[in-house]
Design an enzyme around this catalytic site. Structure first.
Site, PDB file in Angstrom:
ATOM      1  N   LYS A   1       0.835  -1.203   0.000  1.00 45.52           N
ATOM      2  CA  LYS A   1       0.000   0.000   0.000  1.00 45.52           C
ATOM      3  C   LYS A   1       0.867   1.250   0.000  1.00 45.52           C
ATOM      4  O   LYS A   1       0.638   2.190  -0.770  1.00 45.52           O
ATOM      5  CB  LYS A   1      -0.905   0.020   1.235  1.00 45.52           C
TER       6      LYS A   1
ATOM      7  N   CYS B   1     -18.801   4.598   6.492  1.00 40.13           N
ATOM      8  CA  CYS B   1     -18.710   3.135   6.554  1.00 40.13           C
ATOM      9  C   CYS B   1     -17.654   2.742   7.578  1.00 40.13           C
ATOM     10  O   CYS B   1     -16.606   2.186   7.255  1.00 40.13           O
ATOM     11  CB  CYS B   1     -18.386   2.564   5.172  1.00 40.13           C
TER      12      CYS B   1
ATOM     13  N   CYS C   1     -25.120   3.191   8.341  1.00 41.54           N
ATOM     14  CA  CYS C   1     -25.884   2.743   7.170  1.00 41.54           C
ATOM     15  C   CYS C   1     -27.140   3.579   6.957  1.00 41.54           C
ATOM     16  O   CYS C   1     -27.555   3.788   5.808  1.00 41.54           O
ATOM     17  CB  CYS C   1     -26.243   1.265   7.306  1.00 41.54           C
TER      18      CYS C   1
ATOM     19  N   CYS D   1     -26.281   6.390   4.814  1.00 38.38           N
ATOM     20  CA  CYS D   1     -25.496   6.029   3.616  1.00 38.38           C
ATOM     21  C   CYS D   1     -26.389   5.961   2.383  1.00 38.38           C
ATOM     22  O   CYS D   1     -27.414   5.274   2.376  1.00 38.38           O
ATOM     23  CB  CYS D   1     -24.795   4.698   3.844  1.00 38.38           C
TER      24      CYS D   1
ATOM     25  N   CYS E   1     -26.395  -1.942  -0.861  1.00 38.56           N
ATOM     26  CA  CYS E   1     -25.284  -2.577  -0.144  1.00 38.56           C
ATOM     27  C   CYS E   1     -25.672  -3.964   0.372  1.00 38.56           C
ATOM     28  O   CYS E   1     -26.562  -4.087   1.209  1.00 38.56           O
ATOM     29  CB  CYS E   1     -24.837  -1.689   1.008  1.00 38.56           C
TER      30      CYS E   1
HETATM   31  S1  SF4 Z   1     -24.841   0.713   3.724  1.00 46.41           S
HETATM   32 FE1  SF4 Z   1     -22.992  -0.562   3.221  1.00 46.41          FE
HETATM   33  S2  SF4 Z   1     -21.534   0.936   2.329  1.00 46.41           S
HETATM   34 FE2  SF4 Z   1     -23.082   2.128   3.429  1.00 46.41          FE
HETATM   35  S3  SF4 Z   1     -22.258   2.418   5.486  1.00 46.41           S
HETATM   36 FE3  SF4 Z   1     -23.537   0.574   5.596  1.00 46.41          FE
HETATM   37  S4  SF4 Z   1     -22.061  -1.119   5.226  1.00 46.41           S
HETATM   38 FE4  SF4 Z   1     -21.066   0.779   4.525  1.00 46.41          FE
END
Ligand code: SF4
Length: 312
Positions: free
Chosen positions: A220, A290, A297, A300, A306
């Site tokens: 990395k 995340c 979530c 998100c 997801c």
């Molecule tokens: S919905 Fe999926 S991408 Fe979004 S925060 Fe939750 S685990 Fe992460």
């Protein structure tokens, strides 16, 4: 203190989709670099992975009998390059668009304290490159804020290969504390600095192979060093955030167990022009939304797309 002004070297379920991809060998990666200009372009160490070699792809294409492959007699000079279907995760393009939207403020720690913001932009190029590598070595298992603080203290004394080699281990330890694994990092920094002085004239090597051969430098760090210090995209820099999110979004064909395994899996399908962007984008997304534990979530934009959202 690392200031914004000092930033400079910078810079898409299980369902199978297919996407045509050119097999033309020798394509150069898109460079990135210092704003407005990279430290130095060239010597792009495109790490052509064996699994990506034209020979292997050609063999794979022959096994797959891709319908749009013409016979040799149908191919004349100037024919389109051989194409094979490439696996892609479902909805990745929309997921990426959503992540970009969630990251549009660029206000995550990585956006103002990451490696691109921790070197002295007024220093000579090879000193800047050394500082980039050093900040990457300090950054493993360490929050961006802590790495930036250590870099500030080091830079206040003049951060060069020579200055580090002239600093005793105890003093260097105090300067970089509390970065993660600071004791072993003192040892690695000293060893790497000595090698850089002896073999590279105080500069850092310009290939991933040589970078990962340095004590305390992993894949990395090497790919980020190539991008930030040399303006050359050699691969996807995968840290714990990128590894976690790629697996949550099923961006790997199968679950991966390590960042390096994730890097290989992502590089098999993610368009090369996105390789440089993906690290900073996902690191900041992982710092703000995340999260490793109790990801946000509900906030998100990818919640409906997801695969992991329901299980977290
Ligand atoms: S919905 Fe999926 S991408 Fe979004 S925060 Fe939750 S685990 Fe992460």
């Amino acid at each position: 203190m690392c200031s914004p002004q000092e930033s400079g070297m910078t810079a898409l379920s299980a369902r199978m989709l297919t996407r045509s991809r050119s097999l033309r060998p020798g394509a150069r990666p898109r460079g990135c670099g210092e704003e407005p200009a990279p430290l130095r372009r060239g010597e792009a160490a495109a790490e052509a992975r064996k699994s990506h070699s034209p020979v292997k792809r050609a063999r794979k294409a022959q096994r797959l009998h891709v319908s749009y492959e013409g016979s040799d007699s149908e191919k004349g000079e100037g024919a389109e390059p051989l194409k094979v279907p490439v696996w892609e995760p479902q909805d990745w393009q929309q997921q990426l668009v959503n992540i970009r939207a969630m990251r549009n403020k660029k206000d995550a720690p990585v956006d103002h304290l990451g490696v691109e913001h921790c070197y002295d932009s007024s220093a000579p190029p090879k000193v800047r490159r050394y500082q980039v590598l050093l900040s990457l070595m300090l950054s493993s298992q360490t929050k961006d804020q802590v790495t930036a603080g250590a870099m500030q203290r080091l830079r206040a004394r003049g951060l060069t290969v020579d200055s580090i080699l002239q600093t005793d281990d105890a003093t260097l330890g105090k300067l970089i504390y509390p970065v993660g694994f600071w004791r072993i990092k003192v040892k690695y920094i000293k060893q790497t600095s000595a090698i850089l002085q002896q073999r590279y004239g105080g500069d850092i090597p310009a290939s991933v192979a040589e970078l990962v051969a340095l004590p305390g430098v992993g894949p990395k760090m090497a790919h980020l060093a190539m991008a930030v210090a040399w303006g050359s995209v050699s691969g996807i820099a995968v840290d714990t955030h990128v590894h976690r999110i790629a697996n949550r979004l099923r961006w790997t064909k199968k679950a991966t167990k390590s960042p390096e395994e994730t890097r290989v899996a992502l590089e098999e399908w993610l368009p090369r022009e996105l390789w440089h962007e993906i690290n900073g984008l996902l690191v900041g997304f992982g710092q703000q939304t995340c999260l490793p534990v109790r990801p946000r979530c509900q906030a998100c934009l990818n919640q409906a797309l997801c695969p992991a959202a329901q299980g977290l």
